[in-house]
Scaffold this motif. Sequence first.
Motif, PDB file in Angstrom:
ATOM      1  N   ASN A  54     -23.430   8.370 -36.756  1.00  0.00           N
ATOM      2  CA  ASN A  54     -23.893   7.386 -35.769  1.00  0.00           C
ATOM      3  C   ASN A  54     -23.401   5.965 -36.003  1.00  0.00           C
ATOM      4  N   GLN A  55     -22.738   5.712 -37.118  1.00  0.00           N
ATOM      5  CA  GLN A  55     -22.317   4.346 -37.429  1.00  0.00           C
ATOM      6  C   GLN A  55     -20.812   4.235 -37.606  1.00  0.00           C
ATOM      7  N   ASN A  56     -20.075   5.141 -37.002  1.00  0.00           N
ATOM      8  CA  ASN A  56     -18.624   5.110 -37.141  1.00  0.00           C
ATOM      9  C   ASN A  56     -18.011   4.133 -36.137  1.00  0.00           C
ATOM     10  N   ALA A  57     -17.027   3.383 -36.570  1.00  0.00           N
ATOM     11  CA  ALA A  57     -16.382   2.368 -35.729  1.00  0.00           C
ATOM     12  C   ALA A  57     -15.734   2.957 -34.476  1.00  0.00           C
ATOM     13  N   LYS A  58     -15.397   4.230 -34.508  1.00  0.00           N
ATOM     14  CA  LYS A  58     -14.777   4.847 -33.334  1.00  0.00           C
ATOM     15  C   LYS A  58     -15.743   4.900 -32.146  1.00  0.00           C
ATOM     16  N   LEU A  59     -17.030   4.684 -32.374  1.00  0.00           N
ATOM     17  CA  LEU A  59     -18.018   4.654 -31.293  1.00  0.00           C
ATOM     18  C   LEU A  59     -17.939   3.374 -30.468  1.00  0.00           C
ATOM     19  N   ILE A  60     -17.383   2.331 -31.029  1.00  0.00           N
ATOM     20  CA  ILE A  60     -17.381   1.030 -30.355  1.00  0.00           C
ATOM     21  C   ILE A  60     -16.675   1.097 -29.009  1.00  0.00           C
ATOM     22  N   PHE A  61     -15.510   1.719 -28.950  1.00  0.00           N
ATOM     23  CA  PHE A  61     -14.745   1.756 -27.702  1.00  0.00           C
ATOM     24  C   PHE A  61     -15.503   2.459 -26.578  1.00  0.00           C
ATOM     25  N   PRO A  62     -15.979   3.712 -26.768  1.00  0.00           N
ATOM     26  CA  PRO A  62     -16.699   4.324 -25.647  1.00  0.00           C
ATOM     27  C   PRO A  62     -18.019   3.625 -25.302  1.00  0.00           C
ATOM     28  N   LEU A  63     -18.679   3.032 -26.297  1.00  0.00           N
ATOM     29  CA  LEU A  63     -19.900   2.282 -25.988  1.00  0.00           C
ATOM     30  C   LEU A  63     -19.598   1.064 -25.114  1.00  0.00           C
ATOM     31  N   THR A  64     -18.508   0.370 -25.416  1.00  0.00           N
ATOM     32  CA  THR A  64     -18.158  -0.782 -24.569  1.00  0.00           C
ATOM     33  C   THR A  64     -17.758  -0.317 -23.172  1.00  0.00           C
ATOM     34  N   ARG A  65     -17.180   0.868 -23.058  1.00  0.00           N
ATOM     35  CA  ARG A  65     -16.834   1.402 -21.743  1.00  0.00           C
ATOM     36  C   ARG A  65     -18.094   1.721 -20.941  1.00  0.00           C
ATOM     37  N   LEU A  66     -19.095   2.302 -21.617  1.00  0.00           N
ATOM     38  CA  LEU A  66     -20.365   2.554 -20.933  1.00  0.00           C
ATOM     39  C   LEU A  66     -20.986   1.248 -20.446  1.00  0.00           C
ATOM     40  N   ASP A  85     -25.529  -1.825 -29.423  1.00  0.00           N
ATOM     41  CA  ASP A  85     -25.189  -0.713 -30.320  1.00  0.00           C
ATOM     42  C   ASP A  85     -23.765  -0.864 -30.862  1.00  0.00           C
ATOM     43  N   ALA A  86     -22.827  -1.198 -29.971  1.00  0.00           N
ATOM     44  CA  ALA A  86     -21.426  -1.366 -30.394  1.00  0.00           C
ATOM     45  C   ALA A  86     -21.291  -2.521 -31.385  1.00  0.00           C
ATOM     46  N   ALA A  87     -21.955  -3.631 -31.106  1.00  0.00           N
ATOM     47  CA  ALA A  87     -21.873  -4.803 -31.985  1.00  0.00           C
ATOM     48  C   ALA A  87     -22.504  -4.515 -33.345  1.00  0.00           C
ATOM     49  N   GLU A  88     -23.601  -3.759 -33.359  1.00  0.00           N
ATOM     50  CA  GLU A  88     -24.232  -3.404 -34.635  1.00  0.00           C
ATOM     51  C   GLU A  88     -23.317  -2.507 -35.469  1.00  0.00           C
ATOM     52  N   ILE A  89     -22.653  -1.572 -34.820  1.00  0.00           N
ATOM     53  CA  ILE A  89     -21.706  -0.708 -35.538  1.00  0.00           C
ATOM     54  C   ILE A  89     -20.549  -1.547 -36.075  1.00  0.00           C
ATOM     55  N   TYR A  90     -20.075  -2.485 -35.269  1.00  0.00           N
ATOM     56  CA  TYR A  90     -19.002  -3.385 -35.711  1.00  0.00           C
ATOM     57  C   TYR A  90     -19.445  -4.162 -36.956  1.00  0.00           C
ATOM     58  N   GLU A  91     -20.664  -4.689 -36.917  1.00  0.00           N
ATOM     59  CA  GLU A  91     -21.168  -5.462 -38.054  1.00  0.00           C
ATOM     60  C   GLU A  91     -21.280  -4.579 -39.304  1.00  0.00           C
ATOM     61  N   ILE A  92     -21.801  -3.385 -39.153  1.00  0.00           N
ATOM     62  CA  ILE A  92     -21.929  -2.460 -40.284  1.00  0.00           C
ATOM     63  C   ILE A  92     -20.549  -2.143 -40.862  1.00  0.00           C
ATOM     64  N   THR A  93     -19.590  -1.889 -39.976  1.00  0.00           N
ATOM     65  CA  THR A  93     -18.236  -1.559 -40.407  1.00  0.00           C
ATOM     66  C   THR A  93     -17.610  -2.723 -41.164  1.00  0.00           C
ATOM     67  N   ARG A  94     -17.782  -3.934 -40.648  1.00  0.00           N
ATOM     68  CA  ARG A  94     -17.227  -5.120 -41.330  1.00  0.00           C
ATOM     69  C   ARG A  94     -17.884  -5.340 -42.676  1.00  0.00           C
TER      70      ARG A  94
END
Length: 195
Positions: A54-66, A85-94
């Motif tokens: 649930n915290q993989n950076a690859k989720l950011i793109f489809p979440l931003t599309r939604l 959700d996308a921004a939180e994943i981005y922050e976790i990844t960074r």
Amino acid sequence: EAYTLATRAHGPESVILATALGNRADVRIVLGKYDAAKLDAERAIRLIRSALGNQNAKLIFPLTRLSLIERSRGNLITAFKHLRDAAEIYEITRNRNPTSPDAADDNGAIDNLIEIAYALTEKGSAKGSPEPGRIAFHFSQLRTLTSASDALSELARERQDIAATWSKAEKTLLAAVSAAPASRNATDEAGLRAQ
């Protein structure tokens, strides 16, 4: 076509399909085919979560599309949730690995989140809740910190490159002036000193 080829090569449940689905969703958004784009983005998210968590950076793109789909339909609160959700994943990844290529791109999640938070506040859609504003403030600070961090990292890399170049030039000059007098070249030495 990329989706069809990926399905044939990797099977219908492969996480590799997520990229093709996200890209196809992007095209469908441009064409105004929001229902089909939403299905593609949601499937990409399911595949990624199933394979990578649930915290993989690859989720950011489809979440931003939604979020783009929901925003185009006027559903700002839902769009905001996807962006959060996308921004939180981005922050976790960074935070996990700031030098990772996945940590480099939030796909516009933070900028759009801030914009939608402002719109929600202006419209009164936040229903007196400070939540969108508080979240937007947090991520605007993250944006500032990551920009500064990226700039400092770039300066550190430049400094390391300059130090390595200087060290190499110094070794070359030292070798030249340490050579036997018969094999020394005053013009070459002067050029090395000028560097």
